[in-house]
Design an enzyme around this catalytic site. Sequence first.
Site, short mmCIF file in Angstrom:
data_model
loop_
_atom_site.label_atom_id
_atom_site.label_comp_id
_atom_site.label_asym_id
_atom_site.label_seq_id
_atom_site.Cartn_x
_atom_site.Cartn_y
_atom_site.Cartn_z
N PHE A 87 0.86 -1.18 0.00
CA PHE A 87 0.00 0.00 0.00
C PHE A 87 0.91 1.25 0.00
CE2 PHE A 87 -3.33 2.88 1.12
CZ PHE A 87 -4.52 2.22 0.90
N ALA A 102 0.31 -1.95 5.86
CA ALA A 102 0.96 -1.83 7.17
C ALA A 102 0.32 -2.73 8.22
CB ALA A 102 0.90 -0.38 7.62
N HIS A 130 -9.55 5.20 8.17
CA HIS A 130 -9.18 4.34 9.29
C HIS A 130 -7.68 4.40 9.59
CE1 HIS A 130 -8.98 1.59 5.82
NE2 HIS A 130 -8.26 0.76 6.51
N PHE A 134 10.47 -0.09 13.75
CA PHE A 134 9.29 0.63 13.25
C PHE A 134 9.72 1.65 12.19
CE2 PHE A 134 5.79 3.84 14.02
CZ PHE A 134 4.76 3.06 13.49
N ALA A 169 3.82 2.87 4.80
CA ALA A 169 3.43 4.29 4.72
C ALA A 169 1.93 4.39 4.95
CB ALA A 169 3.80 4.86 3.35
N VAL A 170 1.59 5.00 6.07
CA VAL A 170 0.18 5.23 6.38
C VAL A 170 -0.03 6.75 6.33
CG1 VAL A 170 -1.73 4.68 7.90
CG2 VAL A 170 0.32 3.25 7.94
N ILE A 171 -0.89 7.17 5.40
CA ILE A 171 -1.06 8.60 5.15
C ILE A 171 -2.49 9.00 5.52
CG2 ILE A 171 -0.93 10.40 3.38
CD1 ILE A 171 1.07 8.62 1.87
N ARG A 193 10.11 12.32 4.07
CA ARG A 193 10.75 11.36 5.00
C ARG A 193 11.22 10.08 4.30
NH1 ARG A 193 6.37 12.81 9.69
NH2 ARG A 193 6.89 15.03 9.66
N1 INI Z 1 -2.24 0.36 4.50
C1 INI Z 1 -1.10 1.11 4.51
O1 INI Z 1 -0.01 0.54 4.57
N2 INI Z 1 -1.18 2.46 4.42
C2 INI Z 1 -2.37 3.12 4.34
O2 INI Z 1 -2.36 4.39 4.27
C3 INI Z 1 -3.56 2.36 4.32
N3 INI Z 1 -4.85 3.00 4.19
O3 INI Z 1 -4.87 4.15 3.74
O4 INI Z 1 -5.87 2.42 4.46
C4 INI Z 1 -3.47 0.94 4.41
N4 INI Z 1 -4.57 0.18 4.44
C5 INI Z 1 -4.54 -1.24 4.19
C6 INI Z 1 -4.26 -2.04 5.47
O5 INI Z 1 -2.89 -1.93 5.84
C7 INI Z 1 -4.57 -3.52 5.27
O6 INI Z 1 -3.78 -4.02 4.22
C8 INI Z 1 -6.04 -3.78 4.97
O7 INI Z 1 -6.88 -3.14 5.91
C9 INI Z 1 -6.33 -5.31 5.02
O8 INI Z 1 -6.08 -5.84 6.32
#
Ligand code: INI
Length: 165
Positions: free
Chosen positions: A29, A63, A95, A120, A87-89, A134
């Site tokens: 992702f 993530a 969520h 981490f 990377a979680v944005i 970053r």
């Molecule tokens: N996963 C990420 O790594 N980054 C994100 O920003 C993100 N968003 O935006 O939702 C994200 N979602 C997927 C999550 O990690 C799982 O793969 C999914 O929920 C299935 O368990």
Amino acid sequence: MSSNFKAANSVSGDVDGTGMRIALVCGRFNDHITNRLLEGAENALAVHGVAEADVTIVWVPGAYEVPMAALALIENGHADAVVCLGAVIRGETSHYDFVAGECARGIQDVQLTTGSPVIFGVLTTENLEQALARSSDEDNKGEESVRTAIEMVNLLRRLENDEQA
Ligand code: INI
């Protein structure tokens, strides 16, 4: 105010990764960001003497799945340390807090239950601009996380051997 107190023991780890087995877990992702983190991590592995043959890269959907893969790598003896890259944005998900929070909690759980360093290297940012900054050549969380992994492996080895620096 200064003191004359001198602790008898001081221990820290160095960043010599010679002979160390390192695994990298990367979230797919936002892979336009995680590939940049991976590049930084690979640069640091080379700089700190980790051999290509001693590195395993594992890709997971996002993530949220990173801690599970880290646990499997350690339990099955694939690595001395795991570097987690993701990377979680916030701007891109409703969520964010669940994904970022559970990823961080899971990573800490894995390292404390297994006794192996799990780093981490997951960016949790408000927007894409911050994530790009970053994961750049000047400031790269992947690079920093590899250094941290090597330092922690060496530190834990010294503490196990009751060494003093
Ligand atoms: N996963 C990420 O790594 N980054 C994100 O920003 C993100 N968003 O935006 O939702 C994200 N979602 C997927 C999550 O990690 C799982 O793969 C999914 O929920 C299935 O368990």
